[in-house]
Structures are given as C-alpha cells and as structure tokens.
Enzyme design. Structure first.
Site, PDB file in Angstrom:
ATOM      1  N   LYS A  11      38.191  19.670  39.366  1.00  0.00           N
ATOM      2  CA  LYS A  11      37.617  20.916  38.821  1.00  0.00           C
ATOM      3  C   LYS A  11      37.265  21.909  39.943  1.00  0.00           C
ATOM      4  O   LYS A  11      37.283  21.554  41.130  1.00  0.00           O
ATOM      5  CB  LYS A  11      36.399  20.536  37.977  1.00  0.00           C
ATOM      6  CG  LYS A  11      36.771  19.647  36.764  1.00  0.00           C
ATOM      7  CD  LYS A  11      35.546  19.321  35.918  1.00  0.00           C
ATOM      8  CE  LYS A  11      35.922  18.466  34.720  1.00  0.00           C
ATOM      9  NZ  LYS A  11      34.746  18.186  33.848  1.00  0.00           N
ATOM     10  N   TYR A  51      39.304  23.000  25.836  1.00  0.00           N
ATOM     11  CA  TYR A  51      38.026  22.396  25.447  1.00  0.00           C
ATOM     12  C   TYR A  51      37.617  22.755  24.016  1.00  0.00           C
ATOM     13  O   TYR A  51      36.425  22.693  23.688  1.00  0.00           O
ATOM     14  CB  TYR A  51      36.925  22.823  26.434  1.00  0.00           C
ATOM     15  CG  TYR A  51      37.052  22.150  27.789  1.00  0.00           C
ATOM     16  CD1 TYR A  51      36.810  20.789  27.941  1.00  0.00           C
ATOM     17  CD2 TYR A  51      37.410  22.875  28.920  1.00  0.00           C
ATOM     18  CE1 TYR A  51      36.924  20.159  29.178  1.00  0.00           C
ATOM     19  CE2 TYR A  51      37.525  22.257  30.167  1.00  0.00           C
ATOM     20  CZ  TYR A  51      37.277  20.898  30.273  1.00  0.00           C
ATOM     21  OH  TYR A  51      37.387  20.281  31.498  1.00  0.00           O
ATOM     22  N   ASN A 114      30.927  18.361  37.254  1.00  0.00           N
ATOM     23  CA  ASN A 114      31.081  16.922  37.511  1.00  0.00           C
ATOM     24  C   ASN A 114      32.406  16.556  38.174  1.00  0.00           C
ATOM     25  O   ASN A 114      32.886  15.442  38.022  1.00  0.00           O
ATOM     26  CB  ASN A 114      30.819  16.122  36.233  1.00  0.00           C
ATOM     27  CG  ASN A 114      31.804  16.437  35.131  1.00  0.00           C
ATOM     28  OD1 ASN A 114      32.677  17.268  35.307  1.00  0.00           O
ATOM     29  ND2 ASN A 114      31.670  15.761  34.010  1.00  0.00           N
ATOM     30  N   HIS A 117      37.973  15.576  35.768  1.00  0.00           N
ATOM     31  CA  HIS A 117      38.191  15.264  34.353  1.00  0.00           C
ATOM     32  C   HIS A 117      39.076  14.028  34.271  1.00  0.00           C
ATOM     33  O   HIS A 117      39.975  13.855  35.093  1.00  0.00           O
ATOM     34  CB  HIS A 117      38.906  16.436  33.665  1.00  0.00           C
ATOM     35  CG  HIS A 117      39.388  16.115  32.279  1.00  0.00           C
ATOM     36  ND1 HIS A 117      38.566  16.198  31.188  1.00  0.00           N
ATOM     37  CD2 HIS A 117      40.599  15.700  31.830  1.00  0.00           C
ATOM     38  CE1 HIS A 117      39.261  15.840  30.106  1.00  0.00           C
ATOM     39  NE2 HIS A 117      40.496  15.538  30.471  1.00  0.00           N
ATOM     40  N   GLU A 128      46.817  16.532  26.781  1.00  0.00           N
ATOM     41  CA  GLU A 128      46.308  17.291  27.927  1.00  0.00           C
ATOM     42  C   GLU A 128      47.374  17.450  29.014  1.00  0.00           C
ATOM     43  O   GLU A 128      47.471  18.516  29.643  1.00  0.00           O
ATOM     44  CB  GLU A 128      45.059  16.601  28.481  1.00  0.00           C
ATOM     45  CG  GLU A 128      43.891  16.682  27.498  1.00  0.00           C
ATOM     46  CD  GLU A 128      42.729  15.773  27.846  1.00  0.00           C
ATOM     47  OE1 GLU A 128      41.735  15.784  27.102  1.00  0.00           O
ATOM     48  OE2 GLU A 128      42.801  15.038  28.859  1.00  0.00           O
TER      49      GLU A 128
HETATM   50  P1  CMP Z   1      34.422  16.278  30.842  1.00  0.00           P
HETATM   51  O1  CMP Z   1      33.844  15.037  30.205  1.00  0.00           O
HETATM   52  O2  CMP Z   1      35.561  16.158  31.774  1.00  0.00           O
HETATM   53  O3  CMP Z   1      34.800  17.307  29.666  1.00  0.00           O
HETATM   54  C1  CMP Z   1      33.766  18.004  28.990  1.00  0.00           C
HETATM   55  C2  CMP Z   1      32.917  18.689  30.016  1.00  0.00           C
HETATM   56  O4  CMP Z   1      31.819  19.417  29.520  1.00  0.00           O
HETATM   57  C3  CMP Z   1      32.261  17.634  30.916  1.00  0.00           C
HETATM   58  O5  CMP Z   1      33.241  16.981  31.664  1.00  0.00           O
HETATM   59  C4  CMP Z   1      31.288  18.496  31.674  1.00  0.00           C
HETATM   60  O6  CMP Z   1      31.939  19.289  32.653  1.00  0.00           O
HETATM   61  C5  CMP Z   1      30.820  19.405  30.536  1.00  0.00           C
HETATM   62  N1  CMP Z   1      29.584  18.879  29.936  1.00  0.00           N
HETATM   63  C6  CMP Z   1      29.433  17.764  29.242  1.00  0.00           C
HETATM   64  N2  CMP Z   1      28.151  17.612  28.833  1.00  0.00           N
HETATM   65  C7  CMP Z   1      27.495  18.690  29.308  1.00  0.00           C
HETATM   66  C8  CMP Z   1      26.152  19.127  29.216  1.00  0.00           C
HETATM   67  N3  CMP Z   1      25.227  18.419  28.558  1.00  0.00           N
HETATM   68  N4  CMP Z   1      25.825  20.275  29.803  1.00  0.00           N
HETATM   69  C9  CMP Z   1      26.763  21.014  30.446  1.00  0.00           C
HETATM   70  N5  CMP Z   1      28.065  20.645  30.572  1.00  0.00           N
HETATM   71  C10 CMP Z   1      28.415  19.493  30.005  1.00  0.00           C
END
Ligand code: CMP
Length: 139
Positions: A11, A51, A114, A117, A128
């Site tokens: 990311k 998303y 984070n 992905h 995807e």
């Molecule tokens: P990912 O699981 O790859 O895909 C969905 C994304 O949404 C996740 O990674 C985070 O980047 C984001 N995400 C998930 N939960 C939260 C949250 N509680 N607050 C903000 N971003 C989130």
C-alpha cells in the site's frame, strides 16, 4: 479454479517509506513466486470499486483517500495454500494485534495504514488479481 494463488498490494505507506524491497524479500523468503507485479496508482474510482464491499463502513472515505494518495505495488503470488499462508505472513489487520515477525508487525503503523493487502479467499484472489492485471500478464 486456481487455488494456489493470492493477490497482494503493497500500500502507499509501504511505497512512501521505501519498504518495497524489504517486504518483497520476506514474500520471496516465505516461498511465494511472483506471477505478475506492477507499480500503479489507483484512482478514486479504482479504490471505490476495489473496496466496494466496505462502502457502508465508517472508514470507507479514509480508506479510499489512503489508497489513492500515492503509488502501490500490485502483485499476484503463487504457492501451495497461497491465500491462507499469505495471510499468516502478513499478520492481523491491526498491526497492534499482529504476531511477531509478520509483515504488518514489522512495517504497518495502524489499522488503517496497514502496509499490505492479502486476499481473504481463493475467489477474491481471482477477482482482485483480474481487477489489476490483464489475463495475459498473469502467465
Ligand atoms: P485490508 O484488510 O487489506 O482491506 C480493508 C482495509 O480497510 C484494511 O486493510 C485497512 O486498510 C482498512 N481498515 C480496516 N479496518 C479499519 C478501521 N477500523 N479503520 C480504518 N481503516 C480500516
């Protein structure tokens, strides 16, 4: 149905911090073969579509803004049990809960930023991967 491939994105935070090389090294060391890979910059439309499943969530706007603020690395990875093994390698969505040695524990800063992905099912890995790559680029 291909069951040994997964899809990943390094990311924008990973690209900004110069962590592409370190993360790819961990992915290779864990036995994944890179089937397709590219540096790309998602548009708002791309991120909203990718998303779409999260569009009712309170963090959707923040997520789209984050994923479009700079380039990402998109890749299709191959390994036996790819989806499950890759999710183990990256660790929990929230880096505070991620196991020691996982990519998110090492390189992610928060639940929203984070670092990586990983697809959550074989079906989503195929969807995807197809979102980011034309079929002929996958071979
Ligand atoms: P990912 O699981 O790859 O895909 C969905 C994304 O949404 C996740 O990674 C985070 O980047 C984001 N995400 C998930 N939960 C939260 C949250 N509680 N607050 C903000 N971003 C989130």
């Amino acid at each position: 149905m291909i069951t040994n491939r997964t899809f990943t994105m390094l990311k924008p935070d990973s690209v900004e911090k110069g962590n592409i090389g370190a993360i790819l090294e961990k992915i290779n060391a864990a036995g994944f073969r890179i089937v397709a890979m590219k540096l790309t910059h998602m548009t708002q439309r791309d991120a909203e579509a990718f998303y779409a499943i999260h569009k009712e969530r309170p963090f959707f706007g923040e997520l789209v803004q984050y994923m479009t603020r700079g380039p990402i690395v998109a890749a299709i990875l191959e390994k036996d049990n790819a989806v499950e093994d890759f999710r183990a390698l990256i660790g929990a969505t929230n880096p505070a809960e991620a196991a020691e040695g996982t990519i998110r524990k090492l390189y992610a800063t928060s639940i929203s930023e984070n670092a990586v992905h990983g697809s959550d099912s074989d079906e989503n890995a195929a969807i995807e991967g197809a979102f980011h790559f034309a079929t002929r680029e996958m071979f």
